[in-house]
Scaffold this active site. Structure first.
Site, PDB file in Angstrom:
ATOM      1  CG  HIS A 175      -1.892  -1.037   1.350  1.00  0.00           C
ATOM      2  ND1 HIS A 175      -2.067  -1.738   2.514  1.00  0.00           N
ATOM      3  CD2 HIS A 175      -2.776  -1.544   0.464  1.00  0.00           C
ATOM      4  CE1 HIS A 175      -3.022  -2.641   2.339  1.00  0.00           C
ATOM      5  NE2 HIS A 175      -3.462  -2.549   1.096  1.00  0.00           N
ATOM      6  CE  LYS A 213     -13.407  -5.759   2.950  1.00  0.00           C
ATOM      7  NZ  LYS A 213     -12.235  -5.244   2.218  1.00  0.00           N
ATOM      8  NE  ARG A 217      -3.042  -8.059  -3.798  1.00  0.00           N
ATOM      9  CZ  ARG A 217      -3.775  -8.477  -2.793  1.00  0.00           C
ATOM     10  NH1 ARG A 217      -3.276  -8.484  -1.599  1.00  0.00           N
ATOM     11  NH2 ARG A 217      -4.992  -8.913  -2.967  1.00  0.00           N
ATOM     12  CB  SER A 241      -4.368  -6.075   4.889  1.00  0.00           C
ATOM     13  OG  SER A 241      -3.877  -4.857   4.438  1.00  0.00           O
TER      14      SER A 241
END
Length: 162
Positions: free
Chosen positions: A20, A44, A93, A131
């Protein structure tokens, strides 16, 4: 009217990773102003509160003068429009990210055709970092030093001692 010289990089950032950070630094070289917008994302069940995530990101990115870190709730395109931002920056990614990101961009364009979405790819050494993977490694006692800023590593250590 949103300006295309201002960009928002939205996400949960639970926590902000070196990947990030790489994308924010590169976006800051392209746009006049970059807002790292940290979504509340209660569905989440984040490890860190929104205030903790904002504080961590501000610490990690403190040396970049044209980057601002804020928390937000609601639709990203509405956040962008209400803050004079004309570009949403998203990270890719791997090819697996593309389909979801493509759907998000098309929905965003449908909701507000004045907001553009652009994609940046991280440096090779960060393409595998997420993450959720970093959280799992930290939770299981693994070393996350190369994946996160020292401020984030310290936050993990404090959280996991409790």
């Amino acid at each position: 009217m949103p300006t295309h010289r201002n960009a928002v990089y939205p996400g949960t950032f639970d926590p902000i990773t070196r990947g990030h950070e790489d994308l924010v630094r590169r976006a800051a070289g392209v746009f006049d102003r970059v807002v790292l917008a940290i979504a509340a994302s209660p569905s989440k069940a984040p490890m860190f509160t929104i205030d903790e995530r904002v504080e961590l990101a501000r610490g990690v990115l403190a040396d970049i003068s044209n980057v601002e870190v804020v928390g937000y709730r609601g639709l990203t395109v509405e956040f962008a429009a209400s803050n004079g931002i004309g570009v949403i920056v998203r990270g890719l990614r791997a090819v697996a990210d593309f389909e979801f990101e493509f759907q998000l961009a098309n929905m965003g364009r449908h909701l507000n055709p004045d907001i553009e979405t652009v994609y940046l790819t991280p440096k090779e050494q960060y393409t595998f970092i997420s993450s959720s993977m970093v959280r799992e490694i930290a939770t299981l006692g693994g070393n996350v030093t190369e994946f996160v800023h020292p401020l984030v590593k310290a936050a993990f250590e404090r959280r996991l001692r409790k």
